[in-house]
Design a protein around this motif. Structure first.
Motif, PDB file in Angstrom:
ATOM      1  N   SER A  68      44.774  44.074  34.873  1.00 56.26           N
ATOM      2  CA  SER A  68      43.933  45.084  35.521  1.00 56.26           C
ATOM      3  C   SER A  68      44.254  46.478  35.004  1.00 56.26           C
ATOM      4  CB  SER A  68      44.121  45.032  37.043  1.00 56.26           C
ATOM      5  OG  SER A  68      45.488  45.196  37.388  1.00 56.26           O
ATOM      6  N   ASP A  96      46.304  38.945  36.467  1.00 54.92           N
ATOM      7  CA  ASP A  96      45.958  39.289  37.841  1.00 54.92           C
ATOM      8  C   ASP A  96      44.454  39.495  38.005  1.00 54.92           C
ATOM      9  OD1 ASP A  96      45.833  41.636  36.387  1.00 54.92           O
ATOM     10  OD2 ASP A  96      46.544  42.895  38.032  1.00 54.92           O
ATOM     11  N   GLN A  97      43.652  38.966  37.062  1.00 57.16           N
ATOM     12  CA  GLN A  97      42.198  39.080  37.162  1.00 57.16           C
ATOM     13  C   GLN A  97      41.588  37.688  37.271  1.00 57.16           C
ATOM     14  OE1 GLN A  97      40.717  41.737  33.978  1.00 57.16           O
ATOM     15  NE2 GLN A  97      40.602  43.257  35.612  1.00 57.16           N
ATOM     16  N   GLU A  98      40.899  37.438  38.374  1.00 59.31           N
ATOM     17  CA  GLU A  98      40.396  36.104  38.685  1.00 59.31           C
ATOM     18  C   GLU A  98      39.404  35.609  37.638  1.00 59.31           C
ATOM     19  OE1 GLU A  98      39.987  32.501  40.311  1.00 59.31           O
ATOM     20  OE2 GLU A  98      41.462  34.020  40.869  1.00 59.31           O
ATOM     21  N   ASP A  99      38.543  36.494  37.131  1.00 55.84           N
ATOM     22  CA  ASP A  99      37.554  36.073  36.139  1.00 55.84           C
ATOM     23  C   ASP A  99      38.211  35.481  34.896  1.00 55.84           C
ATOM     24  OD1 ASP A  99      35.612  36.933  37.824  1.00 55.84           O
ATOM     25  OD2 ASP A  99      35.101  38.748  36.699  1.00 55.84           O
ATOM     26  N   SER A 101      41.315  34.211  34.669  1.00 53.78           N
ATOM     27  CA  SER A 101      42.034  32.981  35.033  1.00 53.78           C
ATOM     28  C   SER A 101      41.080  31.802  35.216  1.00 53.78           C
ATOM     29  CB  SER A 101      42.837  33.200  36.320  1.00 53.78           C
ATOM     30  OG  SER A 101      43.794  34.208  36.137  1.00 53.78           O
ATOM     31  N   SER A 102      39.959  32.031  35.908  1.00 49.22           N
ATOM     32  CA  SER A 102      39.015  30.934  36.149  1.00 49.22           C
ATOM     33  C   SER A 102      38.316  30.506  34.859  1.00 49.22           C
ATOM     34  CB  SER A 102      37.982  31.345  37.206  1.00 49.22           C
ATOM     35  OG  SER A 102      37.216  32.458  36.772  1.00 49.22           O
ATOM     36  N   ASN A 171      35.210  36.625  28.277  1.00 51.10           N
ATOM     37  CA  ASN A 171      36.350  37.234  28.946  1.00 51.10           C
ATOM     38  C   ASN A 171      37.441  37.630  27.958  1.00 51.10           C
ATOM     39  OD1 ASN A 171      36.506  37.203  32.146  1.00 51.10           O
ATOM     40  ND2 ASN A 171      35.239  35.468  31.530  1.00 51.10           N
ATOM     41  N   GLY A 269      50.394  31.491  33.989  1.00 52.62           N
ATOM     42  CA  GLY A 269      49.253  32.387  34.065  1.00 52.62           C
ATOM     43  C   GLY A 269      49.371  33.589  33.160  1.00 52.62           C
TER      44      GLY A 269
END
Length: 303
Positions: A68, A96-99, A101-102, A171, A269
């Motif tokens: 982030s 720490d960014q969900e996009d 990681s997913s 991403n 992660g």
């Protein structure tokens, strides 16, 4: 890691197909000895270099950077990124960014389904001209490497494959652009100019969207000690690698002057980023070089 099951690695290679003249100052190999990493053929190392060759864990890693903060262009994140890569040869991002990681999780899921297919089915996606693109099969591993503009026959028909690829590529492209921007605009200590010429930066960024690739590698289960991918440097600008379930990537640490088991030491992660052979071609400083690295299941050393 002896006897572990097959394991999967994914990585994004930024600008690995940007056309350039040959590098006049390629990074030297640190040890004599070669491996054909597809056939698994080794040339012998001597026991005299055993202690040097073995990856170390008793080191303090560079400070990790939250994604982030990196994506916001935070000046402290820029300084940590640039100093880490210059002084150590690699940097560490905390996811720490969900996009992001997913996207990585979805990409791993479709790759897992793809690699479970028969070899005959996967070889339908092999490049007939053997250009190291599409599906490639070897004795120690198999992988699929794709760029956005590659022809349809190289793309699997596995459900959701293209969508997962598109999401992951988007991403990691955004991440790589921001990291490269921060590197390119960094004013090196003792210098009054940016690391990379503004004109060069603009020219390179024009190529990046179509000249980057996304890959998945399936390493085979090792029933014996194996150095599954020998020391090498990557050909692009930057490489981004996510931590795997079998942490086996080792980086040459410039400060420590030895191989470090970085992947074993970072958190789940996390993402590793390190420069390839095209960084020195655009840099104003000779101190920015491609970072040697290797994948070690358990190091095989000949006496």
């Amino acid at each position: 890691c002896v006897g572990h099951k097959n394991w999967l690695r994914v990585f994004f290679a930024m600008g690995n197909n940007i056309p350039t003249e040959p590098n006049p100052n390629p990074s030297p190999r640190l040890y004599e000895g070669q491996r054909d990493y597809l056939s698994g053929v080794n040339l012998p190392y001597t026991r005299a270099v055993r202690d040097e060759m073995e990856g170390k864990t008793d080191v303090e890693l560079p400070q990790a950077i939250f994604l982030s903060r990196l994506m916001s262009g935070d000046s402290e994140a820029q300084t940590i990124l640039c100093k880490s890569i210059k002084e150590r040869g690699y940097a560490i991002f905390k996811g720490d960014q969900e996009d992001v990681s997913s996207a990585a999780a979805s990409w791993v899921s479709v790759l897992d389904a793809y690699f479970q297919q028969s070899l005959e089915e996967k070889q339908k996606n092999a490049d007939k001209d053997n250009n190291n693109i599409g599906f490639v099969h070897g004795n120690l591993r198999e992988y699929i490497k794709l760029r956005p503009e590659d022809p349809d026959e190289l793309w699997p028909e596995t459900p959701d494959f293209r969508e997962a690829y598109k999401n992951m590529f988007a991403n990691y492209s955004a991440l790589s652009f921001k990291a490269f921007e921060l590197l390119a605009t960094y004013v090196d200590e003792g210098s009054e100019s940016q690391l990379i010429e503004p004109d060069s930066y603009e020219a390179v960024t024009e190529f990046i969207p179509l000249k980057s690739s996304l890959s998945g590698i399936l390493y085979y289960e090792q029933g014996e000690e194996k150095d599954v991918c020998d020391e090498h440097t990557d050909t692009g600008l930057l490489t981004f690698i996510t931590r795997t379930s079998v942490p086996s990537l080792e980086m040459w640490d410039r400060k420590e002057q030895k191989y470090v088991k970085v992947e074993e030491l970072i958190d789940e992660g996390s993402i590793l980023v390190f420069p390839g052979e095209k960084i020195p071609l655009f840099s104003r400083s000779t101190s920015w070089k491609a970072t040697p690295h290797r994948v070690v299941s358990t190091l095989l050393i000949y006496s």
